[in-house]
Design a protein around this motif. Structure first.
Motif, PDB file in Angstrom:
ATOM      1  N   GLY A   1      -3.421   4.653  44.853  1.00 48.76           N
ATOM      2  CA  GLY A   1      -3.658   5.308  46.303  1.00 48.76           C
ATOM      3  C   GLY A   1      -4.965   5.814  46.513  1.00 48.76           C
ATOM      4  O   GLY A   1      -5.188   6.629  46.204  1.00 48.76           O
ATOM      5  N   GLY A   2      -5.863   5.302  47.504  1.00 47.20           N
ATOM      6  CA  GLY A   2      -6.875   5.776  48.191  1.00 47.20           C
ATOM      7  C   GLY A   2      -8.375   5.523  46.279  1.00 47.20           C
ATOM      8  O   GLY A   2      -9.107   6.620  46.867  1.00 47.20           O
ATOM      9  N   LEU A   3      -7.713   4.866  45.368  1.00 46.17           N
ATOM     10  CA  LEU A   3      -8.381   4.961  44.652  1.00 46.17           C
ATOM     11  C   LEU A   3      -9.737   4.315  44.361  1.00 46.17           C
ATOM     12  O   LEU A   3     -11.506   4.675  43.811  1.00 46.17           O
ATOM     13  CB  LEU A   3      -7.910   3.911  43.548  1.00 46.17           C
ATOM     14  N   VAL A   4     -10.695   3.859  45.546  1.00 41.89           N
ATOM     15  CA  VAL A   4     -11.369   3.649  46.486  1.00 41.89           C
ATOM     16  C   VAL A   4     -12.644   4.842  46.249  1.00 41.89           C
ATOM     17  O   VAL A   4     -13.839   4.133  47.219  1.00 41.89           O
ATOM     18  CB  VAL A   4     -11.578   2.220  47.786  1.00 41.89           C
ATOM     19  N   ASN A   5     -12.216   6.229  46.729  1.00 44.69           N
ATOM     20  CA  ASN A   5     -13.105   7.122  47.323  1.00 44.69           C
ATOM     21  C   ASN A   5     -13.121   7.593  45.973  1.00 44.69           C
ATOM     22  O   ASN A   5     -14.383   8.753  45.598  1.00 44.69           O
ATOM     23  CB  ASN A   5     -12.218   8.252  47.702  1.00 44.69           C
ATOM     24  N   PHE A   6     -12.393   7.559  44.222  1.00 45.03           N
ATOM     25  CA  PHE A   6     -12.951   7.469  43.627  1.00 45.03           C
ATOM     26  C   PHE A   6     -13.388   6.970  42.105  1.00 45.03           C
ATOM     27  O   PHE A   6     -14.232   7.453  41.747  1.00 45.03           O
ATOM     28  CB  PHE A   6     -12.059   8.522  42.908  1.00 45.03           C
ATOM     29  N   MET A   7     -13.135   5.828  41.973  1.00 42.88           N
ATOM     30  CA  MET A   7     -14.248   5.026  41.651  1.00 42.88           C
ATOM     31  C   MET A   7     -14.356   3.637  42.275  1.00 42.88           C
ATOM     32  O   MET A   7     -13.551   1.906  42.226  1.00 42.88           O
ATOM     33  CB  MET A   7     -12.424   4.042  40.042  1.00 42.88           C
ATOM     34  N   PRO A   8     -15.603   3.593  42.907  1.00 50.84           N
ATOM     35  CA  PRO A   8     -16.023   2.900  43.875  1.00 50.84           C
ATOM     36  C   PRO A   8     -15.964   1.396  43.150  1.00 50.84           C
ATOM     37  O   PRO A   8     -15.711   0.364  43.382  1.00 50.84           O
ATOM     38  CB  PRO A   8     -16.799   3.236  44.649  1.00 50.84           C
ATOM     39  N   LEU A   9     -17.276   1.588  42.538  1.00 52.81           N
ATOM     40  CA  LEU A   9     -17.397   0.289  41.415  1.00 52.81           C
ATOM     41  C   LEU A   9     -15.962  -0.584  40.915  1.00 52.81           C
ATOM     42  O   LEU A   9     -16.284  -1.517  40.706  1.00 52.81           O
ATOM     43  CB  LEU A   9     -18.359   0.999  40.138  1.00 52.81           C
ATOM     44  N   THR A  10     -14.981   0.077  40.226  1.00 47.27           N
ATOM     45  CA  THR A  10     -13.910  -0.500  39.857  1.00 47.27           C
ATOM     46  C   THR A  10     -13.287  -0.748  40.623  1.00 47.27           C
ATOM     47  O   THR A  10     -13.244  -2.512  40.709  1.00 47.27           O
ATOM     48  CB  THR A  10     -12.843   0.513  39.251  1.00 47.27           C
ATOM     49  N   CYS A  11     -13.633  -0.939  41.774  1.00 47.75           N
ATOM     50  CA  CYS A  11     -12.537  -1.155  43.452  1.00 47.75           C
ATOM     51  C   CYS A  11     -13.416  -2.373  43.326  1.00 47.75           C
ATOM     52  O   CYS A  11     -12.743  -2.870  43.692  1.00 47.75           O
ATOM     53  CB  CYS A  11     -12.558   0.056  44.260  1.00 47.75           C
ATOM     54  N   VAL A  12     -15.507  -1.572  43.296  1.00 48.79           N
ATOM     55  CA  VAL A  12     -15.491  -3.290  43.942  1.00 48.79           C
ATOM     56  C   VAL A  12     -15.244  -4.673  43.023  1.00 48.79           C
ATOM     57  O   VAL A  12     -14.864  -5.518  43.316  1.00 48.79           O
ATOM     58  CB  VAL A  12     -17.051  -3.391  44.024  1.00 48.79           C
ATOM     59  N   TYR A  13     -15.021  -4.349  41.431  1.00 50.76           N
ATOM     60  CA  TYR A  13     -14.783  -4.869  40.396  1.00 50.76           C
ATOM     61  C   TYR A  13     -13.934  -5.930  40.803  1.00 50.76           C
ATOM     62  O   TYR A  13     -13.186  -6.939  40.739  1.00 50.76           O
ATOM     63  CB  TYR A  13     -15.270  -5.559  39.271  1.00 50.76           C
ATOM     64  N   PHE A  14     -12.798  -4.967  41.197  1.00 52.89           N
ATOM     65  CA  PHE A  14     -11.175  -5.442  41.331  1.00 52.89           C
ATOM     66  C   PHE A  14     -11.432  -6.322  42.111  1.00 52.89           C
ATOM     67  O   PHE A  14     -10.686  -7.465  42.038  1.00 52.89           O
ATOM     68  CB  PHE A  14     -10.754  -4.302  41.143  1.00 52.89           C
ATOM     69  N   ASN A  15     -11.250  -5.986  43.289  1.00 51.64           N
ATOM     70  CA  ASN A  15     -11.182  -6.892  44.541  1.00 51.64           C
ATOM     71  C   ASN A  15     -11.886  -7.901  44.776  1.00 51.64           C
ATOM     72  O   ASN A  15     -12.048  -9.787  45.191  1.00 51.64           O
ATOM     73  CB  ASN A  15     -11.707  -6.119  45.826  1.00 51.64           C
ATOM     74  N   ILE A  16     -12.937  -8.035  43.885  1.00 48.99           N
ATOM     75  CA  ILE A  16     -14.069  -9.462  44.254  1.00 48.99           C
ATOM     76  C   ILE A  16     -13.684 -10.379  43.017  1.00 48.99           C
ATOM     77  O   ILE A  16     -12.950 -11.796  43.550  1.00 48.99           O
ATOM     78  CB  ILE A  16     -15.012  -9.239  42.649  1.00 48.99           C
ATOM     79  N   CYS A  17     -12.648  -9.690  41.765  1.00 47.40           N
ATOM     80  CA  CYS A  17     -11.259 -10.782  40.894  1.00 47.40           C
ATOM     81  C   CYS A  17     -10.266 -11.472  42.143  1.00 47.40           C
ATOM     82  O   CYS A  17      -9.933 -12.807  42.191  1.00 47.40           O
ATOM     83  CB  CYS A  17     -11.075 -10.036  40.071  1.00 47.40           C
ATOM     84  N   SER A  18      -9.891 -10.427  42.452  1.00 45.22           N
ATOM     85  CA  SER A  18      -8.726 -11.022  43.278  1.00 45.22           C
ATOM     86  C   SER A  18      -8.862 -11.530  44.162  1.00 45.22           C
ATOM     87  O   SER A  18      -8.255 -12.016  44.590  1.00 45.22           O
ATOM     88  CB  SER A  18      -8.139  -9.113  44.275  1.00 45.22           C
TER      89      SER A  18
END
Length: 570
Positions: A328-345
Motif C-alpha cells: 500500500g502506498g508504494l507509489v510514494n517509495f517506488m515511483p518508477l516501478t509504479c509507473v512501469y507496473f501501471n503502464i503494463c496493467s
C-alpha cells in the motif's frame, strides 16, 4: 556479472538479427527449410530439419530479447545466491529448448524441445529447496507429462505417413482420419502445456520458482509453447475440435478472471492473469484467427514479462513478502516501478493506444462479428471486464492504499540493474503493438459493427473498473449480501477446486490402496505363508541347535552318558 553480461549481449544481438530477418521474410514471403543429414542407409535417412519463416523468426526474436532482459535483471535479483551461475545456465537451457521447439517442423525434434522445457522448468520450480517448491515442481512435472504422452502417441500415429514432418501434411490431409486423431492428441498436449481446464492448477503452483523465472515462463516460453503448437496445427482443425477448444478456453478465461479477483498473492494474481490471456488466445485460435492469436501472444509476452519484473522488484524490497494486503502506498517509495507496473496493467486491460490494445480490441471485435451463441459473447465480455477488475484491485491494494507493512522500513527504487532491465522492455510495451499490427497485417481487417456492439467492450471495461473498486473497498459483514457472495467466491477463487482434485484426486486413492495392499499382502497372509513362515521355521529349528552349540560342559556329559547307555543297550 561476467556470465550474465555475456549471455545478455549474446541474446540481444541475436534478437535484433532475428527481428530484421523476420521483417525481410514477411516482405519477400519466404519460407526456408534447412536439412542436416546424419545417417543415410539404403533408402532410410536420419535428417534434422529446421523451419525458418516470418513466424518462427519473429517469435525467436521476442523470446531472445525477453530472456536477455531477464538474465540481466536476475544478476541483481539473485544477488548473493551461491549458485547464480547454475541458475543462469538453467535459464539458458530453458531458452534453448524453446528455440528448438519454435524452429522444428518435425514432431520428434518438437518433443526434444517440449521435454526440455518440462525438465528444466521442474529444476527451476524447485530451485528454492523447500517442501512447497517440491510439491509445486511435482504437480508441474506430472501435469505436463500427460501432454508429453499425447505427443508421443501423435508421433506413433504419424508413422502412417512415412515421415514426422507434420508441416507437409497439414492442409493436404485435412479431414483424414489419421490427421484428425493427431490433431486431437496435439490439442491435448497443448492444453496441458498451456494450462487449460482441467490442467490449470499447475500454473499458479509454479509461482514457487524465482520471480525472473516466472517472468520468462509466463511471458514467452513454457505456457506459450502449447498455443504456438496449435497455431502451427490450426489448418487441420475440424469444426468439432474448434468448438471443443472454444468451450474449454472460454471457461478457462472466466475461471481465471474470477479467481484473480479474490486472490491476495501478488504473483498468483499475475499468473492467473496469464491463464486468462492464454484462454483468450486459444479462443480466437479456435475461431480461425491464428494470426490474431500469434499477434496477442507477442504483445502479451512483453507486458507480462515486465509485470513480473515489477512484482519481483516489490517483493525484493519488502523482504520476500508477496501478500498484497501488506502493501500500500508504494507509489510514494517506488515511483518508477509504479509507473512501469501501471503502464503494463492498462496495456493488459486494453487501453488505447498501448500494445495490448491493438491485439485485444481486434480480437474482441472479430469475435463480435462472428455468428456465435449467447454464452460465448457473455463469457468473452465478462472476461474482458474481469481483467480490468483484478488489475484495478491490484493497483488499489499495492500502490494507492495505506502502508500496511513494518513501521521501520527501507523501500526504494535503488536497484539500477533491475530498473535498467525493466526499462529495456517498457519502450516495446508502449510502441510494439502498433508496429506489429503493421508488420503482421499488411492488409487491415475490416470491422463492421453496430454502435452498441462497438461500445460493448468499453461498457464492460467500465463495469470491471467499478467492480474492482467495490471488491477493494467492501468490509466483511456476516449478515450482508456480500458475505454470502464471499462464501461462494471461495469456490470460485479456488480455481473451481482443481488444485484439490489434481492433488488429492490423483494421489489419495493410490495411497489408500497401497496401504491396504501393504497390510493385507506385505504384512498379512502373503507374509505369514511366505517369507515370514520360512523365517519362523528356520528360527525355531536353529534355536534348538543353538542350545547345543553353546559348548556347555553339562550337555557334553549328558550326550556322553547317552552314548554310553546306547552302546551297552545295543
Amino acid at each position: 556479472m561476467n556470465i550474465c553480461l555475456v549471455y545478455f549481449f549474446f541474446m540481444i544481438f541475436f534478437s535484433f538479427l532475428s527481428f530484421i530477418l523476420s521483417m525481410y521474410f514477411i516482405m519477400c514471403d519466404l519460407v526456408y527449410f534447412l536439412e542436416f543429414s546424419f545417417v543415410l542407409i539404403n533408402s532410410s535417412s536420419l535428417v534434422m530439419t529446421f523451419l525458418f519463416d516470418w513466424m518462427t523468426l519473429l517469435f525467436m526474436s521476442f523470446v531472445l530479447f525477453i530472456s536477455g532482459m531477464v538474465i540481466y535483471y536476475s544478476y541483481d535479483y539473485m544477488h548473493g545466491d551461491y549458485n547464480l551461475n547454475r541458475f543462469i545456465l538453467l535459464v539458458v537451457m530453458f531458452v534453448v529448448s524453446m528455440m528448438l521447439l519454435i524452429i522444428s517442423p518435425n514432431l520428434i525434434s518438437i518433443l526434444l524441445g517440449w521435454d526440455g522445457l518440462g525438465l528444466v522448468s521442474y529444476c527451476l520450480v524447485i530451485y528454492y529447496q523447500n517442501m512447497k517448491s517440491y510439491n509445486a515442481g511435482m504437480i508441474t512435472a506430472l501435469s505436463n507429462r500427460l501432454g508429453d504422452v499425447a505427443l508421443l502417441m501423435a508421433i506413433a500415429w504419424m508413422l502412417n505417413y512415412g515421415s514426422w514432418n507434420y508441416y507437409f501434411y497439414l492442409e493436404e490431409l485435412k479431414g483424414d482420419f489419421y490427421m484428425t486423431m493427431i490433431s486431437y492428441l496435439v490439442l491435448l498436449a497443448a492444453m496441458t502445456k498451456s494450462a487449460q481446464i482441467p490442467f490449470s492448477s499447475w500454473l499458479p503452483a509454479a509461482m514457487a520458482a524465482p520471480t525472473p523465472v516466472s517472468s520468462l515462463v509466463h511471458s514467452s516460453t513454457l505456457v506459450t509453447a502449447g498455443v504456438y503448437l496449435l497455431i502451427r496445427f490450426n489448418f487441420t482443425f475440424g469444426w468439432e475440435l474448434s468448438y471443443f477448444l472454444l468451450f474449454i478456453s472460454s471457461m478457462t478465461m472466466f475461471m481465471s478472471g474470477v479467481g484473480a479477483s479474490y486472490e491476495f498473492d501478488l504473483k498468483k494474481i499475475i499468473a492467473l492473469s496469464t491463464l486468462s490471456q492464454l484462454g483468450l488466445m486459444m479462443s480466437i485460435l479456435s475461431l480461425g484467427g491464428y494470426k490474431l492469436a500469434f499477434f496477442h501472444l507477442l504483445t502479451h509476452a512483453l507486458f507480462k514479462a515486465l509485470l513480473f519484473m515489477c512484482a519481483g522488484n516489490v517483493i525484493h524490497n519488502l523482504g520476500n513478502c508477496q501478500d498484497i494486503r501488506f502493501m500500500g502506498g508504494l507509489v510514494n517509495f517506488m515511483p518508477l516501478t509504479c509507473v512501469y507496473f501501471n503502464i503494463c496493467s492498462i496495456s493488459l486491460c486494453g487501453l488505447p493506444f498501448l500494445s495490448g490494445f491493438y491485439s485485444k480490441d481486434l480480437i474482441a471485435e472479430i469475435m463480435s462479428m462472428g455468428y456465435l451463441n449467447f454464452y460465448i459473447y457473455v463469457v468473452f465480455y465478462f472476461s474482458i471486464g474481469l481483467t480490468v477488475c483484478y488489475s484495478i484491485r491490484l493497483v488499489y491494494y499495492s500502490w494507492v492504499g495505506s502502508w500496511n507493512f513494518l513501521s521501520l522500513f527501507s523501500v526504494s527504487d535503488s536497484s539500477n540493474i533491475m530498473l535498467k532491465g525493466m526499462s529495456g522492455l517498457i519502450i516495446l510495451v508502449v510502441f510494439m503493438g502498433s508496429c506489429l499490427s503493421w508488420f503482421i497485417f499488411p492488409y487491415p481487417y475490416i470491422v463492421i459493427l453496430p454502435l452498441s456492439m462497438k461500445l460493448m467492450t468499453l461498457l464492460f471495461i467500465l463495469i470491471g473498473l467499478w467492480l474492482g473498486l467495490e471488491l477493494s473497498n467492501f468490509k466483511l459483514n456476516y449478515n450482508n449480501f456480500y458475505m454470502k457472495m464471499y462464501s461462494f467466491s471461495m469456490f470460485l477463487s479456488g480455481m473451481w477446486n482443481m488444485p484439490i482434485i489434481s492433488t488429492f484426486g490423483v494421489n489419495y486413492y493410490p495411497t489408500v490402496g497401497g496401504s491396504v495392499f501393504y497390510k493385507v499382502l506385505d504384512q498379512g497372509w502373503a507374509e505369514y505363508f511366505g517369507a515370514q513362515k520360512i523365517y519362523n521355521l528356520l528360527f525355531m529349528n536353529s534355536s534348538g541347535f543353538q542350545v547345543l552349540m553353546f559348548n556347555s560342559i553339562k550337555i557334553f556329559f549328558i550326550l556322553m552318558l547317552m552314548w554310553i547307555l546306547m552302546i551297552f543297550m545295543f
